[in-house]
Scaffold this motif. Structure first.
Motif, short mmCIF file in Angstrom:
data_model
loop_
_atom_site.label_atom_id
_atom_site.label_comp_id
_atom_site.label_asym_id
_atom_site.label_seq_id
_atom_site.Cartn_x
_atom_site.Cartn_y
_atom_site.Cartn_z
N ARG A 1 -9.89 -6.63 6.93
CA ARG A 1 -8.73 -6.08 6.24
C ARG A 1 -7.69 -5.69 7.27
NH1 ARG A 1 -8.06 -0.60 2.59
NH2 ARG A 1 -6.24 -1.28 1.42
N THR B 1 -1.12 -4.62 2.96
CA THR B 1 -2.46 -4.98 3.40
C THR B 1 -2.79 -6.39 2.94
OG1 THR B 1 -3.53 -4.09 1.42
CG2 THR B 1 -3.20 -2.59 3.27
N GLU B 2 -3.62 -7.04 3.71
CA GLU B 2 -4.09 -8.35 3.33
C GLU B 2 -5.55 -8.49 3.73
OE1 GLU B 2 -1.76 -11.25 5.31
OE2 GLU B 2 -2.17 -10.50 7.33
N ARG B 3 -6.27 -9.23 2.90
CA ARG B 3 -7.66 -9.52 3.18
C ARG B 3 -7.72 -10.83 3.97
NH1 ARG B 3 -10.37 -4.79 1.83
NH2 ARG B 3 -9.36 -3.93 -0.02
N ALA C 1 -3.89 -4.13 7.82
CA ALA C 1 -2.74 -3.41 7.26
C ALA C 1 -1.57 -3.55 8.21
CB ALA C 1 -3.08 -1.94 7.05
N LEU D 1 0.87 -1.18 0.00
CA LEU D 1 0.00 0.00 0.00
C LEU D 1 0.90 1.22 0.00
CD1 LEU D 1 -2.81 1.27 0.20
CD2 LEU D 1 -2.63 1.13 2.68
N MET E 1 -4.86 4.37 6.25
CA MET E 1 -6.00 3.52 5.92
C MET E 1 -7.22 4.35 5.57
SD MET E 1 -4.96 0.52 5.87
CE MET E 1 -6.55 -0.25 5.73
#
Length: 1692
Positions: free
Chosen positions: A310, A252-254, A312, A230, A428
């Motif tokens: 989500r 970031t990851e979901r 971060a 990001l 964010m």
């Protein structure tokens, strides 16, 4: 009162003769106090999950194991239970927590048993080392197994101990077994599942499972997408305000978390008892009955829920100073990380909508109700926003529930991390709003409303509220959030898309602005707190004047908008809300699109309104007048408020005059009718106009053909009133209704124009007034005539006279000249050959003619430019006259007020300083100077006689410094002499040399220096030019004179070079660069290494400053500029050290080619092979900084150790000496690596026959040089300790050399000598030398006394405990005697019987001992011979195993149970008077049977014991150890235990035999009517125990059955009949033996009595069952045991 010297008092106390006393810790009290800080829920699980996360585990399994309640449930009950709600009623006996992380390392095992040591790894969550001890809140003695090792905790009094064991097989699971102190309720499942789901959020775990026995209640699984970078927005500053931390990158990851859970976890027992009756009461009058959901059908079903998150992750760089880092490490036992991680968890609107957030289990995960601070796991601290923040580097309080904001250094660290969290939150927020903004690009108007909910979600998510329990946490995050932005705005969704807040405005009632981005009312209402914060901090404002201006600039107003805007502006102005400047700004940009005018109207240009009483409404109007139809509905007061005034006649006329008419009809210069209208309007308003306006009107019309005449449209000055009749052809006005005074003012003439008179009268052919011919007038006649009529001449005629040639000049032919081109008659002017007015007779300056001519422009004297032109002429005589006239009349003619021309060269030069070829050259004033020294730089100098008048000619004394510097740089001095002259000139002007001059001069090669290397043809040194920075001022006697250029141009010139940057000596950096770049030249210049070493020493001393120059350090590491030496022998073979002579050879080399001598012995061996650094501390440190290795690092030492000797006493004596004397040695040392206690614990001395040392040196070509020596001492490492090997004739110096390398970081040669002296010198001598020997000896004696005192104390405590136990036994015995007193004479006593008197008194009143009623071996021996003679060989030792494997006391007590209470039974002794009654014996035996119980634990561990039996002095009661674990429950209901290393595959391999053995045990249990859970099977590989009794639980060894009886039990025919009878009798007798342990624990005569009693009492029942089995076997009704699957089906 005199003040105490406490330092002296402390010193006196420390040196007193009293014994030392160690500080002790009550471990149990310490743990209790620590646990008091851990008051949070699920603390134990949190710490164990943290352990799993730190071990990089992916899965964690949590099991609560229970015992069955009265409902009949078993601990393994699962789907077989009738009512699953009964699972919640089970009592938890133990908790088992397993993870698949890394197995414990040795340091982990060590840290586990030490309180407050903590995990030094800064990447791990654990910090204080007290978290594991939270297990003691529910468990008394935890057990841990990991890999192939295990550790058990147990208490001795108030002290906690551990014991380690090696497991036979390694397990991939790390297991924590926590046995509850007492059965406890199952934890609240709903809260526990919520806790587990929340705990999975940030940790690296992938799954968590929760079980009750074998029932899986919860499975949590986490999935994460690959991290995506990001980008940090350029508008966000990633640094905190103090620059201590910085976000380096963000990824970031979901994340998807799936939960599968049994509905049982949401069941509440109160739902049916409270809710259902209420519902029934509410609906009892309805026709439909209330339908209740069957819990039995629903609670065992599984539900699944999924949420999307989500996360971060920010990589954070820290820049903490060394002092703070040391303080933090002291506080946390961890080195502050240079790089740490911080994460934030959020949910976008789509993620929130897609998630099943209604699930109670995810209440702690979804941050919609407020975020939490996670330090690995959630704490009590909230973040103040709807986002979770995780930072394992945040330092919590000890209980890990809050952030430590008290201790200063910890507070500062935590505050910085919280500000980083605020910056990450801002990133964010920016990203979320950017996502919304990308969606708005294709939307407009109503379509954009679909994104309002997403924007409201983001704004609510980052709405800051007070954090709890500490408000400061939220404040620091808030500070980081707002200070992160470089600009004072934030991104918001507006009616025009996502824009910065400084472009968005709050909603307002102004209706004439359509394109201004406004904050939608839905967002203001949806996130009011967020909007209020923006408004309070002036980040979001209402519509401002600038906004209105901007909007008006972009779009024109039309129709109703115009009136609304004008009225609004008037109201604002009248109310004082708007100042004139603001109104002006609005009007400047407001544009009206008016169809009536046919074009746009700029309100900023509007100045006037139309007054219909003054002007007509159908006349053309100027552009700055607003049309009447627009303002007709507005009051004059409003128009005045807008700053507008009525349009005046003058302004209207100005408009008519200045514009180009659109048509002839409205052109008053062409159309007589429109001219009549214009003049009538002027005449109508003439009297009301002030004089100034009248003048303006006249001026505007005077040159216009605005007067209608008989001869057409004429200018006012060309028109005549009708009264003028001199000439018939004159233009006479034709106007009506115009006032005469207006026409006169305009210039309508009443007399004839002077031009006509000139033209007609001065023409030779012109007729006079009477019509006759006349002579032509001279210019003198004309002047005299004009003087006579001058008062009647109009101003225009005067102006024309000035521009008309009407006069003649002296000596000039060729017509007339303008008066302004002539000079008055004057002799001085005639010398200058100027044009003189021709005037006959005497010229009188005061005459009327002279004055009139002067008014027409006659010149009295020439101006400066005219004179300069004369000075620059070729006529030098005339030029000198002009120069003289200028100087003489400078003040008289006020030439000082005129500017002398600079573009005409007219000044002569000084021939003394000028090139003869340019002597006659003329120059402009700024091209020459008066200072003759300027000629040194080739500047021109003014002629000397003009120097006093230089200011009149604007000549400066010197050129500007810019010009002088440029001239010097262009042509520097070529010889030292020229340099002295030029530099002296510059030195005289030092005050004028500015920094920008110095900057140019510093880098210019302007200093002439003799070149030592280059020679001319004549043999002299050539001249080279250097920059001022490259030369040094001073004599050539400096030590650097041979390598640097020194100059001396004298006291007048040197200041100039000093100003330009020259120094007296080179800087250390310059010397260093020269060393690096030209080491050879420098060494040659010094003609020896001593001076070179001196320079090296200087550089080394200043290296701390020099190393800031990274480029210099890089060059130093590569360059061969360091001086190293070799010691070369003078003679090839010298036989002794005294004879050895060496020559030290120096060479230049790089740092990597030189070694530092830190091992003198090794150095002496290889000193002729390697280059060694000079042995000076400052130079050695310098060489090491540049990459030089130490001798010890390039030398490889290999010891060859000989065979060990038997002289252990000598080795032990040396070891004792080392431990004793090393304390004296370390007392005066710095940089200690290990202390004396470490030496005592980790160093072992052994003696060997010989030791050989091989030292290898790796040289540059890849080969190695080796030297082999016989030594007397060597150190090697074995396991976890070091071994010091010595030979019988060891040298203490060799021992000292090895020891100092272990205890000191940087040992020196004298360190070995000192330690050798301490080892070899007697204590008395050392005492005389000042060593504190007495203190050491006293300390050692004190330690011995303390150890002895502790041992005695333990003995006293043990004796006291035994006394208390004996007292308790005596009291219980007396109580039993009182209760049994009434039965003594009625019921015959039985030795050891339940309820019988213990130790009855005889007939003589003396207490008689009780003895068994029969000999010990009578019946038992007969029984053995009868049934086991045939098996003597194979059963040899079997019953000895039974007797030897008696009950274990681990986990139980020495008391036995009666049907009502617990009593202590004394040894039975023989009663000679009365035999024991059978019913009394049966009652006691039945009580022993009833005392049997099931073993509900999954583990059995009992240590081995041995007790001396008093009645037989040669017999020991040996109790073997058992360490087994629960494996499964057989179909028969009997539980099976196995040794820990046995795998589960054992069950499948032996299922047939196990079922067979369970059949035998069920028959045995039926003999005594024992319940099935009392009977247990176990298996070991090689133990001698057939069975054992553990606190009433009976365990039988399956191995003995498999080897002795199984083959016969499953055989057919007669063999099966006999084998089954023998097996049943064998295990019947074994059971009798173990039941006897329910009464007597030890293997004594008392136990033998009760074993025989059990056999005798129940033998008949056993034989009866043997016969039944024999009959069934003979009839074929009893076959082999059923299979495993069939057995399970039969049980179900």
């Amino acid at each position: 009162m005199a003040a105490f010297d406490y330092n002296a008092l402390r010193t006196q106390t420390l040196h007193s003769s009293h014994e030392e006393e160690a500080v002790t810790v009550n471990t149990r009290a310490l743990i209790d106090k620590v646990l008091a800080r851990y008051s949070g829920e699920h603390t134990t699980l949190r710490e164990l999950l943290q352990n799993a996360a730190d071990a990089n585990a992916s899965s964690v399994e949590i099991r609560f194991q229970s015992q069955p309640l009265n409902t009949g449930l078993t601990a393994s009950a699962g789907s077989d239970v009738e009512d699953p709600r009964d699972l919640l009623k089970l009592k938890c006996r133990r908790m088992l927590v397993k993870n698949d992380g890394h197995a414990f390392r040795e340091e982990d095992w060590q840290r586990l048993k030490r309180i407050a040591e903590g995990n030094p790894d800064e990447t791990k969550i654990g910090a204080f080392g007290v978290g594991f001890y939270s297990v003691f809140s529910d468990c008394e003695e935890p057990f841990v197994a990991s890999g192939d090792q295990a550790m058990a905790f147990y208490w001795r009094g108030n002290q906690l101990f551990t014991r380690r064991a090696k497991l036979p097989n390694s397990d991939r699971w790390t297991t924590f077994l926590l046995e509850s102190r007492e059965p406890a309720e199952i934890p609240d499942l709903k809260g526990l599942c919520k806790f587990l789901a929340t705990s999975l959020t940030f940790v690296k775990l992938i799954s968590i499972s929760l079980y009750i026995d074998e029932n899986c209640l919860l499975e949590l699984t986490k999935k994460a997408s690959p991290p995506m970078p990001l980008k940090i927005p350029s508008s966000i500053d990633p640094f905190t305000s103090s620059k201590i931390m910085r976000i380096a990158e963000v990824q970031t990851e979901r994340v998807q978390i799936d939960a599968r859970y049994m509905k049982l976890i949401q069941y509440s027992p109160t739902q049916q008892s409270i809710v259902a009756p209420v519902l029934r009461s509410l609906f009892r009058f309805t026709s439909q009955p209330v339908v209740s959901v069957s819990a039995e059908q629903d609670l065992l079903q599984y539900s699944t829920r999924t949420i999307f998150l989500r996360i971060a992750n920010a990589k954070v760089n820290t820049f903490i100073d060394r002092k703070s880092a040391v303080e933090l490490e002291r506080a946390t036992k961890k080195v502050p990380p240079k790089i740490t991680q911080l994460a934030i968890l959020t949910m976008s609107k789509p993620e929130y909508d897609a998630s099943e957030t209604d699930a109670t289990i995810f209440e702690g995960v979804v941050p919609s109700n407020g975020g939490k601070v996670f330090i690995g796991f959630p704490t009590h601290q909230t973040t103040g926003i709807k986002a979770h923040i995780s930072a394992h580097s945040v330092i919590p309080t000890v209980e890990r529930e809050s952030i430590d904001l008290n201790a200063r250094i910890v507070r500062d660290w935590n505050c910085e991390l919280l500000k980083i969290a605020g910056i990450l939150s801002r990133i964010m927020y920016y990203d979320e709003m950017g996502t919304i903004g990308a969606q708005t690009k294709e939307l407009s108007g109503k379509d954009m409303e679909a994104l309002y909910e997403s924007a409201i979600h983001v704004m609510r998510q980052f709405t800051f509220t007070d954090s709890t329990p500490s408000e400061n946490v939220g404040r620091h995050i808030l500070s980081g959030f707002w200070q992160a932005s470089k600009e004072t705005f934030i991104e918001l969704l507006s009616t025009k898309g996502v824009l910065p807040s400084n472009q968005i405005r709050l909603t307002t009632d102004i209706s004439f602005l359509e394109s201004l981005p406004m904050l939608p009312k839905a967002l203001s209402d949806g996130a009011p707190a967020f909007v209020k914060a923006l408004v309070d901090n002036k980040i979001l404002v209402e519509v401002t004047m600038a906004d209105i201006v901007n909007q008006l600039e972009n779009k024109a107003l039309s129709g109703v908008q115009v009136i609304e805007f004008l009225k609004w502006a008037a109201r604002q102005r009248l109310s004082g809300a708007m100042d004139p400047d603001a109104l002006h700004r609005l009007m400047e940009v407001a544009i009206i699109s008016d169809e009536g005018t046919g074009g746009p109207i700029i309100l900023g240009n509007i100045r006037y309104t139309v007054n219909k009483s003054k002007l007509h409404d159908d006349i053309p109007l100027p552009a700055d007048t607003i049309p009447f139809h627009i303002t007709k509905s507005m009051a004059p007061r409003d128009l005045e408020a807008l700053g507008w005034s009525e349009l005046g006649v003058a302004e209207w006329l100005d408009f008519l005059c200045s514009r180009k008419p659109l048509s002839v009809k409205v052109d008053f210069t062409i159309n007589p009718e429109f001219a009549q209208l214009v003049l009538s309007i002027i005449s109508k308003n003439w009297d009301k106009e002030p004089q100034g306006r009248k003048d303006y009107l006249v001026m505007s019309l005077k040159q216009k053909t605005c007067i209608p005449t008989k001869q057409g449209m004429k200018k006012p000055g060309e028109a005549y009133f009708p009264t003028v009749k001199l000439f018939e052809d004159l233009p006479i006005i034709a106007l009506n209704g115009v006032k005469e005074k207006v026409l006169i003012a305009l210039g309508v003439r009443k007399t004839v124009e002077l031009k006509i008179v000139f033209d007609r009268l001065m023409d030779e052919n012109a007729a006079d007034i009477n019509g006759g011919k006349g002579a032509k007038w001279s210019h003198v006649d004309l002047i005299k005539y004009l003087v006579g009529v001058k008062d009647d001449i109009p101003l225009e005629d005067i102006t024309r006279l000035r521009g008309t040639p009407i006069c003649k000049s002296e000596g000039l032919s060729g017509g007339l000249h303008k008066v302004s081109a002539l000079y008055e008659p004057n002799d001085q002017l005639r010398k200058l050959k100027l044009p003189i007015l021709q005037w006959p007779g005497e010229w009188r300056p005061a005459s009327n003619e002279a004055k009139f001519l002067m008014s027409l422009g006659l010149m009295k004297c020439p101006d400066v430019r005219t004179l300069v032109g004369l000075m620059a002429g070729a006529d030098r005589s005339l030029a000198e006259s002009a120069l003289a006239y200028y100087i003489v009349n400078f003040l008289v003619n006020e030439y000082n007020s005129e500017k002398i021309p600079t573009d005409i060269p007219f000044l002569p030069l000084d021939p003394m300083t000028t090139d003869p070829k340019a002597v006659d050259q003329l120059v402009v004033p700024n091209a020459c100077f008066t200072n003759s020294k300027a000629s040194l730089l080739k500047f021109l100098v003014l002629r000397k006689d003009l120097h006093p008048h230089a200011d009149k000619f604007m000549v400066k004394s010197d050129p500007s410094m810019d010009e002088a510097v440029t001239r010097l740089l262009k042509c520097p001095p070529q010889t030292p002499k020229e340099a002295i002259e030029q530099f002296s000139y510059f030195a005289s002007r030092l005050g004028e040399i500015m920094p920008h001059h110095v900057q140019r001069l510093t880098i210019a090669s302007i200093v002439p220096v003799h070149d030592r290397e280059a020679k001319t043809e004549k043999g002299t040194s050539k001249i080279k030019h250097l920059t001022p920075l490259s030369v040094y001022l001073g004599s050539r006697n400096s030590q650097y004179a041979e390598v640097f250029d020194f100059v001396d141009f004298g006291p007048h010139a040197n200041p100039f070079l000093w100003k330009c940057g020259s120094k007296t000596e080179p800087t250390h950096a310059e010397v260093a660069y020269l060393l690096v770049r030209e080491p050879g030249r420098l060494l040659d210049a010094f003609q020896g290494y001593q001076k070179y070493l001196t320079v090296l020493r200087t550089v080394a001393e200043n290296f701390q400053t020099l190393k800031k120059d990274k480029g210099l350090v890089k060059l130093m590491k590569r360059s061969r500029f360091l001086l190293g030496s070799m010691d070369l022998p003078v003679q090839e073979n010298s036989n002794s050290v005294e004879d050895e002579q060496t020559i030290k050879e120096y060479q230049l080399a790089a740092a990597s080619e030189i070694v530092i001598s830190d091992d003198f012995v090794a150095y002496n061996l290889f000193k002729d092979t390697v280059l060694v650094a000079p042995q000076e501390d400052i130079l050695e440190g310098f060489y090491a900084s540049l990459g030089s290795s130490t001798f010890s690092s390039v030398i490889t030492e290999d010891y060859t150790i000989g065979a060990r000797t038997e002289a252990n006493g000598q080795a032990q004596k040396l070891q004792k000496l080392i431990v004793e004397r090393i304390q004296l040695f370390l007392h005066s040392q710095d940089q200690i690596r290990h202390d004396a206690k470490w030496i005592q614990k980790n160093v072992k001395v052994e003696m060997v026959q010989r030791i050989r040392l091989r030292r290898s040196l790796k040289i540059s070509n890849g080969q190695q040089l080796a030297k082999v020596q016989e030594v007397t001492a060597a150190i090697t490492e074995q396991d976890s300790y070091k071994v010091l090997f010595v030979t019988p004739k060891y040298h203490l110096f060799d021992v000292s050399q090895l020891l100092v390398t272990m205890v000191l970081h940087k040992p020196k040669l004298h360190s070995s000598l000192l330690l050798e002296s301490l080892l070899s010198t007697a204590l008395e001598v050392l005492k005389l030398r000042g060593y504190n020997v007495d203190r050491i000896l006293k300390a050692r004696a004190a330690e011995a006394r303390l150890a002895e005192q502790a041992r005695r104390q333990r003995e006293e405590e043990r004796a006291k405990a035994l006394q208390e136990e004996a007292k308790l036994v005596e009291e219980r015995t007396l109580q039993a005697e009182v209760e049994a007193k009434k039965h003594r004479e009625i019921i015959p006593t039985m030795p050891g019987g339940f309820g019988s008197p213990v130790g009855q008194r005889g007939h003589d009143g003396v207490k008689q001992p009780q003895v068994p009623a029969a000999p010990i071996s009578s019946f038992f021996n007969r029984f053995s011979r009868q049934f086991f003679d045939s098996q003597k060989e194979r059963d040899k030792g079997i019953f000895s195993g039974v007797l030897g494997g008696g009950s274990s006391s681990a986990g139980g007590s020495t008391t036995t149970l009666t049907p009502q209470e617990t009593t202590v039974v004394r040894s039975p002794e023989e009663h000679k008077h009365k035999p024991t009654q059978p019913h009394v014996l049966r009652a006691n035996l039945q009580s022993a049977i009833n005392a049997s119980r099931a073993h509900n634990s999954n583990q059995v561990f009992s240590p081995a014991q041995m007790q001396q039996v008093q009645e037989q002095k040669t017999y020991c009661d040996s109790k073997l150890a058992h360490d087994i674990k629960y494996l499964t429950e057989m179909p028969s209901g009997i539980r099976l235990f196995v040794e820990r290393y046995v795998e589960t595959s054992f069950l499948r391999a032996n299922i047939f035999e196990l079922n067979s053995f369970s059949s035998v045990l069920l028959e045995v249990a039926a003999v005594f009517d024992l319940p099935t859970p009392v009977i247990h099977m176990y298996y070991d590989d090689n133990g001698p125990t057939i069975a054992f009794n553990l606190n009433g639980s009976l365990f039988f060894n399956f191995r003995y059955y498999r080897e002795l009886h199984h083959a016969a039990w499953v055989a057919g025919g007669e063999t099966a009949v006999k084998g089954r009878k023998e097996a049943l009798i064998y295990w019947f007798v074994t059971a009798c033996h173990e039941l006897g342990h329910n009464i007597i624990k030890d293997h004594s005569s008392d136990h033998s009595f009760y074993t025989e009693s059990f056999v005798q009492m129940y033998f008949a029942e056993c034989m009866s069952r043997c016969e039944k089995i024999a009959v069934q076997t003979a009839q074929g009704l009893v076959g082999a045991p059923p299979s495993y699957d069939a057995a399970i089906a039969r049980k179900n």
